[in-house]
Structure formats: structure tokens, C-alpha cells
Design a protein around this motif. Structure first.
Motif, PDB file in Angstrom:
ATOM      1  N   ALA A  68     -41.138  18.081 -16.335  1.00  0.00           N
ATOM      2  CA  ALA A  68     -42.282  18.341 -15.469  1.00  0.00           C
ATOM      3  C   ALA A  68     -42.946  19.652 -15.878  1.00  0.00           C
ATOM      4  O   ALA A  68     -42.353  20.490 -16.557  1.00  0.00           O
ATOM      5  CB  ALA A  68     -41.825  18.408 -14.016  1.00  0.00           C
ATOM      6  N   GLY A  69     -44.203  19.806 -15.463  1.00  0.00           N
ATOM      7  CA  GLY A  69     -44.915  21.046 -15.726  1.00  0.00           C
ATOM      8  C   GLY A  69     -46.022  20.866 -16.745  1.00  0.00           C
ATOM      9  O   GLY A  69     -46.029  19.918 -17.535  1.00  0.00           O
ATOM     10  N   PRO A  70     -46.994  21.790 -16.758  1.00  0.00           N
ATOM     11  CA  PRO A  70     -48.130  21.693 -17.683  1.00  0.00           C
ATOM     12  C   PRO A  70     -47.693  21.810 -19.138  1.00  0.00           C
ATOM     13  O   PRO A  70     -46.785  22.568 -19.472  1.00  0.00           O
ATOM     14  CB  PRO A  70     -49.007  22.892 -17.289  1.00  0.00           C
ATOM     15  CG  PRO A  70     -48.547  23.290 -15.923  1.00  0.00           C
ATOM     16  CD  PRO A  70     -47.095  22.949 -15.853  1.00  0.00           C
ATOM     17  N   GLY A  71     -48.363  21.044 -19.994  1.00  0.00           N
ATOM     18  CA  GLY A  71     -48.182  21.188 -21.421  1.00  0.00           C
ATOM     19  C   GLY A  71     -46.850  20.735 -21.972  1.00  0.00           C
ATOM     20  O   GLY A  71     -46.513  21.081 -23.107  1.00  0.00           O
ATOM     21  N   GLN A  72     -46.098  19.961 -21.219  1.00  0.00           N
ATOM     22  CA  GLN A  72     -44.782  19.537 -21.693  1.00  0.00           C
ATOM     23  C   GLN A  72     -44.915  18.358 -22.654  1.00  0.00           C
ATOM     24  O   GLN A  72     -45.558  17.357 -22.333  1.00  0.00           O
ATOM     25  CB  GLN A  72     -43.891  19.150 -20.522  1.00  0.00           C
ATOM     26  CG  GLN A  72     -43.461  20.321 -19.662  1.00  0.00           C
ATOM     27  CD  GLN A  72     -42.588  21.312 -20.427  1.00  0.00           C
ATOM     28  OE1 GLN A  72     -41.800  20.919 -21.287  1.00  0.00           O
ATOM     29  NE2 GLN A  72     -42.735  22.585 -20.117  1.00  0.00           N
ATOM     30  N   PRO A  73     -44.280  18.427 -23.834  1.00  0.00           N
ATOM     31  CA  PRO A  73     -44.366  17.330 -24.793  1.00  0.00           C
ATOM     32  C   PRO A  73     -43.402  16.205 -24.433  1.00  0.00           C
ATOM     33  O   PRO A  73     -42.485  16.372 -23.617  1.00  0.00           O
ATOM     34  CB  PRO A  73     -43.953  18.000 -26.110  1.00  0.00           C
ATOM     35  CG  PRO A  73     -42.970  19.057 -25.681  1.00  0.00           C
ATOM     36  CD  PRO A  73     -43.491  19.568 -24.355  1.00  0.00           C
ATOM     37  N   VAL A  74     -43.598  15.071 -25.075  1.00  0.00           N
ATOM     38  CA  VAL A  74     -42.674  13.942 -24.972  1.00  0.00           C
ATOM     39  C   VAL A  74     -41.764  13.975 -26.189  1.00  0.00           C
ATOM     40  O   VAL A  74     -42.222  14.156 -27.320  1.00  0.00           O
ATOM     41  CB  VAL A  74     -43.424  12.600 -24.929  1.00  0.00           C
ATOM     42  CG1 VAL A  74     -42.448  11.429 -24.849  1.00  0.00           C
ATOM     43  CG2 VAL A  74     -44.398  12.571 -23.760  1.00  0.00           C
TER      44      VAL A  74
END
Length: 350
Positions: A68-74
């Protein structure tokens, strides 16, 4: 007995009926559609897993993880199946090619354990999954076909849980909004485990004298979703009693038995009538200080499991973990992945 169908009801009932026992945490999520499933835990991390379409196809699974959270990659991982007939032919390492609609979309070195997908391969896979493209991993004449059926629904559910729909970071239905207001990551809750003061049970006289009223109190503590029919017959439900501290006891009874699973009920009770029993679970497998553990096969082949744990903190049992190992697709003995809905940092008792 398929435990997957039973576990959500048990967990939901436990959380609702005994919410005073639980810490205030983000509720986890489990969702499945066709050949894909999703588990999001109480920190906001989501894990999506996809599999081959049928039990007769070569077993394969992909795991997609995003915090979770902004800008988190997969991130992505690949696991080839361990069926005996196939595993004997697999070398420890082999070069796999990802083919999307027959076209080369990148390669990865894999083998008998899961492997991280490099950015190029992961990007091509994520672009293909929402559509109807054929997705396969190949090595020479060997082929592992990954199903895309259900992927769009699962990835959309992941975006929805993490509040990314309409943002630039959404996997499905992206938009122009920034990720400033997406679901923030929640810290892993810390639970300080406590020792059971003594494992010595009350004496035999106490157990004999209190058996009838204790059975009655345990029956009365069950909610509509709690399953322990053996308590209807006190003679058929021998109780195991252990001491947690000077005032409280841990009482257990065999609640149910299936073809390859059993479930024990566990209650915290006062050491004297009227006992005030508090149900922990009716699906326990064992109690080993400081925790009660439930570990259940989801089918007799043992290629998928569900597990839970409740940890004693000196006051109550906290639900500190809940997870499934993924769909029953013969990908790995015991299951392909760890897909938690509840995670905790359990600190050992001092």
C-alpha cells in the motif's frame, strides 16, 4: 471437507463476536475469480496469484505483490509445478521464454523454486493479463500455460482495496489523479507474547465437580456461526483444561472431524463458576505456549492449506495470523504461496 469454505465464516464470526479481543487493524480481504485469487493483509499489502486453467495442464503459478501507499511498484514471482512426473524432468535451472500470443516477450532463468520476474517480463505480463491473450512459459518442447481468466477482476479488486482506481498508478482503469490519497501502508502490529503461568491443570476433583456447569457455559458461549456440536453431549466431549494464570484457564474440546481435518474448540474461562467463557476458535489444531494454531488441509491431496494463529498476550488471545497457501492446483506440496490476511510481529515472551 474443504476448509476454505469454512474458514472465512469462522474468522468472520470470531472477529464479530469477539471484537474486544482484537487490535484495531485494517481488515484483510480474500477474493477469487476463475483461475486467479487475491489476498490483502492488515498492512495494506496485496498479493494476487494466478494458475493454469485446468488440473490436467502443466502446473504453474504467478504471484504479483504490491504494498500500500503512493508510488509502490508491483513485483512478480514465477513457480513451476512440482508434480512427480514433471519434476523428474526439470533440471535445477532452465531458460524459460514468456510467449504472449506466440510472440517472445522476454526470458527468465527458473527451476524448481520460485523466481523473481525481471522488469521487462513483468511489464509484458501485466500488460497482457487484463485481455484475452494466450500467456505461456516455454522451454524447448515444454509448455506451461498461465490462465488469464479472472485476472482482470482480481487486479481491479486489488486497485479498489488500495484506492488506486482512477490514479496514474492503477493497474486497471488508470486515470489522471495522483496517488496522494491512496491507501497508506499500516505498520505491522506488534504483539508481545506472554507465558502461561503453569501448564498444571486443576486437580481431578475440580474437573469432576465442574464438568457439567462448564459444558453448559461453553455451549452458551457459541454464536450462530460457531460449530461445536459435540458439546451437546457432555459425555462425548471430554475437556482438556490447562492453567493460563491464577485466575484463568484454557479449556479445549474436539468440536468436529472431517475426512482429513479436525477442529478443536478453545476457550478462556475463569477458574470458578460461572466461568465467563470467551471463545477463541472452533478450528484449532494444537495449543503450544504461547499460541493456539489452526492448520488445515483444503483437500486431501495436501497441495493447499489454510492456517491461523492466536497468541496469548497475558490478557487475551490475539488473532495474529491468518493465511492460505493458494488455490488447490497441484503447483507445490503444501501450497504454492503464503497469502496472508492477517500478519503480526509477535515478540517472544520474556
Amino acid at each position: 471437507m474443504r476448509f476454505r469454505s469454512l474458514l472465512p465464516a469462522i474468522v468472520a464470526a470470531s472477529c464479530l463476536a469477539h471484537s474486544a479481543q482484537a487490535q484495531e487493524v485494517l481488515p484483510g480481504l480474500y477474493f477469487s475469480y476463475a483461475d486467479w485469487e487475491l489476498a490483502c493483509d492488515n498492512t495494506g499489502t496485496c498479493r494476487a496469484a494466478g494458475y493454469q486453467r485446468s488440473a490436467d495442464a502443466a502446473p504453474v503459478s504467478v504471484l504479483l505483490t504490491r504494498r500500500a501507499g503512493p508510488g509502490q511498484p508491483v513485483s512478480g514471482q514465477l513457480l513451476l509445478g512440482e508434480r512427480v512426473d514433471a519434476a523428474a524432468r526439470l533440471p535445477p535451472v532452465l531458460a524459460l521464454t514468456l510467449r504472449i500470443d506466440g510472440r517472445d516477450a522476454g526470458s527468465v532463468m527458473a527451476g524448481r523454486s520460485n523466481v523473481a520476474l525481471p522488469p521487462k517480463v513483468l511489464g509484458a505480463l501485466l500488460a497482457a493479463l487484463p485481455g484475452t491473450a494466450s500467456i505461456a512459459w516455454t522451454a524447448g518442447t515444454q509448455r506451461w500455460q498461465l490462465s488469464g481468466e479472472g485476472a482482470a477482476a482480481v487486479l481491479l479488486k486489488m486497485d479498489d482495496f488500495q484506492r488506486r482506481i482512477g490514479t496514474r498508478g492503477a493497474l486497471l482503469k488508470p486515470g489522471t489523479r495522483s496517488e496522494a490519497q491512496v491507501l497508506p501502508a499500516t505498520p505491522v502490529p506488534v504483539v508481545n507474547a506472554a507465558r502461561w503461568v503453569s501448564t498444571t491443570p486443576p486437580d481431578a476433583h475440580w474437573a469432576q465437580a465442574q464438568a457439567a456447569p462448564l459444558h453448559q457455559a461453553l455451549r452458551a458461549s457459541l454464536g450462530e456461526q460457531d460449530y461445536c456440536p459435540v458439546l451437546d453431549d457432555a459425555a462425548a466431549a471430554p475437556l482438556t483444561v490447562r492453567r493460563l494464570d491464577a485466575q484463568r484457564l484454557l479449556v479445549s474440546a474436539r468440536c468436529w472431524a472431517g475426512a482429513y481435518n479436525v477442529g478443536d474448540g478453545y476457550w478462556v474461562v475463569d477458574a470458578a463458576p460461572p466461568f465467563h467463557p470467551v471463545l477463541v476458535t472452533t478450528s484449532g489444531s494444537e495449543a503450544d505456549e504461547p499460541a493456539i494454531v489452526a492448520s488445515q488441509k483444503e483437500r486431501g491431496l495436501g497441495d493447499c492449506r489454510a492456517s491461523d494463529a492466536w497468541t496469548w498476550n497475558g490478557t487475551t488471545f490475539i488473532h495474529t495470523s491468518s493465511a492460505t497457501s493458494g488455490m488447490c492446483r497441484m503447483v507445490a506440496a503444501g501450497g504454492a504461496w503464503n497469502l496472508p490476511r492477517i500478519v503480526s510481529d509477535v515478540r517472544p515472551a520474556r
